[in-house]
Design a protein around this motif. Structure first.
Motif, PDB file in Angstrom:
ATOM      1  N   ARG A  63       0.831  -1.079   0.088  1.00 46.02           N
ATOM      2  CA  ARG A  63       0.135  -0.143  -0.099  1.00 46.02           C
ATOM      3  C   ARG A  63       0.878   1.352  -0.010  1.00 46.02           C
ATOM      4  O   ARG A  63       0.786   2.216  -0.806  1.00 46.02           O
ATOM      5  N   THR A  90      -2.058  -8.316  -3.009  1.00 46.74           N
ATOM      6  CA  THR A  90      -2.524  -7.265  -2.074  1.00 46.74           C
ATOM      7  C   THR A  90      -3.562  -6.560  -3.000  1.00 46.74           C
ATOM      8  O   THR A  90      -2.979  -5.984  -3.930  1.00 46.74           O
ATOM      9  N   ILE A 109      -5.784  -3.290  -3.379  1.00 47.82           N
ATOM     10  CA  ILE A 109      -5.494  -1.770  -2.975  1.00 47.82           C
ATOM     11  C   ILE A 109      -6.514  -0.967  -3.768  1.00 47.82           C
ATOM     12  O   ILE A 109      -6.443  -0.809  -5.112  1.00 47.82           O
ATOM     13  N   LEU A 167      -8.041  -2.440   1.593  1.00 47.56           N
ATOM     14  CA  LEU A 167      -6.860  -3.467   1.716  1.00 47.56           C
ATOM     15  C   LEU A 167      -7.132  -4.808   2.051  1.00 47.56           C
ATOM     16  O   LEU A 167      -7.653  -4.968   3.099  1.00 47.56           O
ATOM     17  N   THR A 217      -6.657  -8.723   5.658  1.00 50.70           N
ATOM     18  CA  THR A 217      -5.208  -9.015   5.336  1.00 50.70           C
ATOM     19  C   THR A 217      -5.046 -10.700   5.555  1.00 50.70           C
ATOM     20  O   THR A 217      -4.718 -11.491   4.944  1.00 50.70           O
TER      21      THR A 217
END
Length: 367
Positions: free
Chosen positions: A157, A181, A183, A189, A352
């Protein structure tokens, strides 16, 4: 306040120790420093492969039966050598480094049993390099019911915020295991492992050719992927499960190719990695506009081609093309996480790792 950190990473590909210098306050990156690499010898790789086999029966995080004692010593020495060489080559003083982020070598990851094991002796390392060492990043997350992986999303990020690019953006790291990931602006996230990265391919290449990996995807480029085999492999429940989710390096070791020419086997396993990454798209809130690929897989031209085919119309580019270091990105991330740990900032989040609340982590070993 900006900190000067060194991050260390020895990943699931078992290739060696990555080292990277970073100036950061744990929220943004002020400057990238140099990076380095200390490869594992053939003997060290063999020892680590034996350790992976022995670790399957572990019931406690601190247990080091049999070969694991020797493997932990070897990992610690390799990291100490990597830092010492890096500091000497770049004419850095130990006093100029605020903290070292030491991930260690994962030998077992079983979050469903609240168990994740990274070998490497942080106290011995700190004394050897004369710098404070932050380690054990994953334990608090797993103990709280999180997956304990992936842990690099907060760094992804920070990197993408400097691009000024419209989201959603997905950063993919293809090491032994692949993880993503997602974003979308400053608030969204999401992260998870997606499936095998290079581990199955590397193991196959070593078994059939004696090479440790398929350099630039040359072997796979000469073969034809068995798409029916890939489709059957993707029927496993893991691939349909929503994020967050994580894997152990050997979770898919039971997948057998059967009789195949080496080139076809390499093509099939490369296709599995690409297909597993593409399977995450329907599980994301919005269709990604761009994908940025880091890790060893970014240098595999065949894998990059397969990803572009499967992820179109989104763009797919290597992290290096953006001025990031594809090889050093995970080491940089653990320098970044060490800075966050020092400042008490969260390392993982519900979206996450599945942890119930944002979690800090890391333990400091002092020289």
């Amino acid at each position: 306040m900006m900190l000067t950190t060194i991050g260390l990473m020895s990943g699931t590909s078992l290739d060696g120790v990555d080292v990277a210098l970073l100036e950061t306050d744990g929220r943004r990156v002020q400057a990238f420093g140099p990076s380095g690499y200390r490869p594992y010898s053939a003997q060290e790789r063999s020892l680590l492969r034996q350790a992976l086999g022995e670790a399957v029966s572990l019931q406690e995080r601190e247990a080091r039966p049999g070969i694991l004692v020797e493997a932990e010593r070897a990992v610690t020495i390799a990291h100490a050598e990597a830092v010492s060489a890096f500091i000497a080559q770049n004419r850095i003083s130990c006093q100029d480094i605020d903290i070292v982020g030491f991930h260690g070598q994962t030998v077992l990851h079983r979050p469903e049993r609240r168990l994740t094991v990274q070998i490497g002796h942080a106290a011995v390392l700190a004394k050897a390099i004369h710098i404070p060492v932050m380690h054990d990043f994953r334990a608090a997350d797993v103990a709280a019911g999180g997956q304990g992986a992936p842990f690099v999303p907060v760094y992804h990020r920070a990197l993408t915020q400097s691009l000024g690019r419209e989201g959603p953006i997905v950063v993919v790291n293809i090491g032994g295991v692949s993880n993503i990931t997602y974003i979308d602006g400053a608030d969204t996230l999401i992260a998870c492992d997606t499936g095998p990265g290079n581990a199955l391919l590397d193991d196959f290449m070593f078994r059939v050719t004696g090479q440790h990996f398929d350099g630039e995807g040359r072997m796979a480029a000469q073969g034809r992927a068995d798409e029916a085999w890939v489709a059957r492999a993707l029927e496993r429940p893991f691939f349909a499960a929503p994020p967050p989710k994580s894997l152990d390096r050997n979770d898919f070791a039971a997948l057998k190719l059967g009789e195949m020419q080496p080139a076809d086997g390499a093509a099939t396993l490369t296709a599995l990695t690409a297909a597993a990454i593409s399977r995450i798209v329907p599980l994301l809130p919005k269709l990604p506009k761009s994908w940025i690929v880091a890790g060893g897989g970014a240098r595999n031209h065949t894998m990059m081609r397969m990803l572009r085919e499967r992820l179109a119309p989104a763009t797919v580019e290597a992290a290096d093309s953006l001025g990031w270091s594809s090889d050093a990105i995970e080491a940089q991330a653990f320098g970044f996480l060490a800075a966050r740990g020092l400042k008490g900032l969260p390392l993982s989040y519900p979206a996450t790792t599945g942890v119930p609340m944002p979690m800090t982590g890391g333990i400091i070993a002092r020289p």
